[in-house]
Design a protein around this motif. Structure first.
Motif, PDB file in Angstrom:
ATOM      1  N   ALA A 189      20.946 -13.938 -25.317  1.00  0.00           N
ATOM      2  CA  ALA A 189      20.344 -15.038 -24.552  1.00  0.00           C
ATOM      3  C   ALA A 189      18.860 -14.799 -24.299  1.00  0.00           C
ATOM      4  CB  ALA A 189      21.071 -15.208 -23.224  1.00  0.00           C
ATOM      5  N   PHE A 195      27.838 -17.848 -16.384  1.00  0.00           N
ATOM      6  CA  PHE A 195      27.865 -16.540 -15.742  1.00  0.00           C
ATOM      7  C   PHE A 195      29.216 -16.311 -15.069  1.00  0.00           C
ATOM      8  CE2 PHE A 195      23.488 -17.642 -16.192  1.00  0.00           C
ATOM      9  CZ  PHE A 195      22.823 -16.440 -16.379  1.00  0.00           C
ATOM     10  N   ARG A 203      23.634 -10.810 -22.977  1.00  0.00           N
ATOM     11  CA  ARG A 203      22.309 -10.988 -22.368  1.00  0.00           C
ATOM     12  C   ARG A 203      21.197 -10.788 -23.388  1.00  0.00           C
ATOM     13  NH1 ARG A 203      21.883 -11.045 -16.921  1.00  0.00           N
ATOM     14  NH2 ARG A 203      19.911  -9.922 -16.956  1.00  0.00           N
ATOM     15  N   VAL A 247      20.377 -21.579 -25.684  1.00  0.00           N
ATOM     16  CA  VAL A 247      21.658 -20.914 -25.518  1.00  0.00           C
ATOM     17  C   VAL A 247      22.228 -21.322 -24.162  1.00  0.00           C
ATOM     18  CG1 VAL A 247      22.617 -18.661 -24.952  1.00  0.00           C
ATOM     19  CG2 VAL A 247      21.191 -18.924 -26.983  1.00  0.00           C
ATOM     20  N   TYR A 295      24.667 -20.490 -21.096  1.00  0.00           N
ATOM     21  CA  TYR A 295      25.227 -19.249 -20.560  1.00  0.00           C
ATOM     22  C   TYR A 295      26.070 -19.577 -19.334  1.00  0.00           C
ATOM     23  CZ  TYR A 295      25.136 -14.137 -19.977  1.00  0.00           C
ATOM     24  OH  TYR A 295      25.467 -12.816 -19.913  1.00  0.00           O
TER      25      TYR A 295
END
Lengths: 293, 223
Positions: free
Chosen positions: A49, A86, A46, A82, A84
């Motif tokens: 990011a 999850f 995190r 970026v 991501y």
């Protein structure tokens, strides 16, 4: 090169601890993060990011500063490019699978990209469905495709395969690895599965209570350099059965249970549930046909 | 029957609902995201109209907006708006009075969405307003509908605030609820009954439609 120097006090159930990490990553590598839950793996992703602001430190990529607590620089996630994925997939429920991909796409993206991803990820039959109607594996495939649709420089995967069964897991590992190569990404993935880590990663980082306890190739990290065997498989020890002079160890490797005969001294200190490596020093490997061409 | 009070009621409810929607979305969005120490105070203020007698609200509005008062005189002079005994004043008072009915459903809806939805959109380069309009609001349609219908119905049903600040001026501030009171006082039960019946039926239909739509009955019927 991506330089990460991050300090952040994290609240955890077992008490607060400090994420304190200093590392350099080569671009284009596949890096896995391994460690007990609550060791700061997700917080590290995190921070990278831009979704979490470290208390102190500096993050830069290719000389460009993303975060610097002294200079008060904090580049918002919008500008870091970026991707991501999850753990809980985070697909937008109000859009179809294709809609999700289109939303993620940047202006000026190559025209065939979405079609290409839909083919690559086997999403053709699912593209007009809404996320609520998909199974876990389908959702993660769509979620991975969506992260790739934004053409990221870095791909961050937070235990994307945790909730999936064996076969689907293997299939998605292939998707992840082939996309990593095809789109020349720098990939960071959190994983708890040793076989997966050994299969996918160039570099593994072992994180414990917020600190890096080991870093290197998966072999270096998990096996030291004890073995020179040619064949190695990682698995979980299921049971040990003592039979007169030898002990038979049942090991789950992938989807198969393998029985290994061992001298009692070799299995000393092992107990069911341990992660183990089964290796054979290939003096005299046996080879036989399993299927006619 | 004189239709003016009913028409005025719907004009008021419609205007109030539209203004509330514009005010409440940013307010609820901020409340759902902020960690500011002001949040509990603001939440309390928003919820006050739920428990406060409407006459209290009306009384303070009356004092504040009166042209005999510094603030009331200032808006009268500089903006040319008189808020006492006027439709504009009614709208403003109704917006405050129905605020919790719009803010609370939207805030609850936004808070119930996983934070990863906005975070995913942020990593895709999407701004906060794109996140709000393309991701968050479309996923809380039920909460929006609840907010809209409840504030509309609540405004239709208001009495005390309107009487305090609007008075009872035919065609200007005499809404249906006041007209009913008026007719009863004049022992005109038939007229009071027709207004009452219309309000009763209307609010029933409005609330029923919310329960039908949000309960999924309408979707099931169409599929």
């Amino acid at each position: 090169m991506i330089e990460i120097r991050v300090r952040k006090i994290l609240e955890a159930r077992g008490g607060d601890f400090t994420l304190d990490v200093d590392l350099e990553l080569q671009e284009g590598e596949f890096i896995t993060l391994y460690g007990p839950s609550g060791s700061g793996k997700t917080s590290l992703l995190r921070s990278l990011a831009g979704l979490l602001t470290p208390d102190k430190g500096r993050i830069s990529k290719g000389g460009k500063v993303w975060f610097d607590s002294k200079e008060r620089v904090h580049m918002p996630p919008q500008k870091r490019n970026v991707g991501y994925v999850f753990q809980e997939n985070a697909l937008f429920p109000n859009m179809t699978v294709r809609g999700n991909l289109q939303f993620a796409q940047k202006k000026g993206a190559p025209p065939g990209l979405i079609e290409e991803l839909i083919v690559d990820m086997d999403l053709h039959d699912l593209q007009d469905r809404y996320p609520d109607t998909l199974s876990g594996g389908q959702k993660q495939r769509a979620s991975l495709a969506r992260a790739l649709a934004q053409q990221p420089d870095i791909l961050l995967l937070d235990e994307p395969l945790a909730a999936l069964d064996g076969v689907m897991r293997l299939k998605l590992q292939e998707y992840i690895l082939s996309s990593h190569r095809k789109f020349k990404l720098t990939t960071l993935m959190v994983s708890h599965d040793l076989a997966e880590i050994i299969k996918l990663s160039d570099t593994t980082i072992l994180l414990d209570k917020g600190r890096i306890s080991k870093m290197g190739t998966p072999q270096q990290v998990f096996m030291g350099n004890k073995l020179s065997g040619k064949f190695q498989f990682t698995g979980t020890l299921l049971e040990l059965e003592v039979q007169s002079v030898i002990t038979v160890a049942s090991v789950l490797i992938g989807n198969q249970i393998v029985k290994v005969a061992a001298h009692p001294t070799e299995v000393e200190g092992l107990s069911p549930g341990d992660k183990v490596v089964v290796a054979s020093k290939a003096f005299n490997p046996v080879i036989y046909k399993i299927e006619e061409k | 029957m004189n239709w003016d009070p009913l028409i005025l009621t719907f004009e008021l409810a419609l205007t109030t609902t539209l203004v509330l929607l514009l005010v409440s979305i940013p307010l609820a969005y901020w409340l759902s995201k902020t960690r500011s120490g002001l949040k509990p105070f603001l939440e309390t203020l928003v919820s006050m109209p739920l428990v406060l007698p409407p006459t209290v609200l009306g009384f303070y509005f009356l004092l504040a907006f009166s042209p005999n008062n510094a603030f009331g005189a200032w808006i009268d002079e500089w903006l040319g708006i008189r808020l006492v005994f006027s439709f504009g004043g009614l709208v403003l008072a109704s917006v405050v009075y129905s605020l919790p009915f719009m803010v609370q459903p939207i805030q609850t809806g936004l808070s119930s969405l996983p934070p990863s939805l906005s975070e995913a959109a942020a990593t895709m380069g999407k701004s906060a307003s794109t996140q709000l309009f393309k991701i968050l609001l479309p996923n809380i349609r039920k909460s929006l509908l609840t907010g809209i219908v409840l504030s509309f119905a609540h405004t239709v049903g208001e009495f005390g605030v309107v009487l305090m600040i609007g008075g009872n001026i035919p065609g200007k501030t005499r809404v249906a609820s006041i007209a009913i009171y008026d007719e009863v006082e004049a022992l005109n039960y038939a007229a009071a009954n027709s207004y009452s019946l219309i309000l009763f039926a209307l609010t029933f239909v409005l609330l029923l439609s919310v329960y039908l739509i949000n309960g999924g009955y309408v979707n099931r019927f169409w599929k």
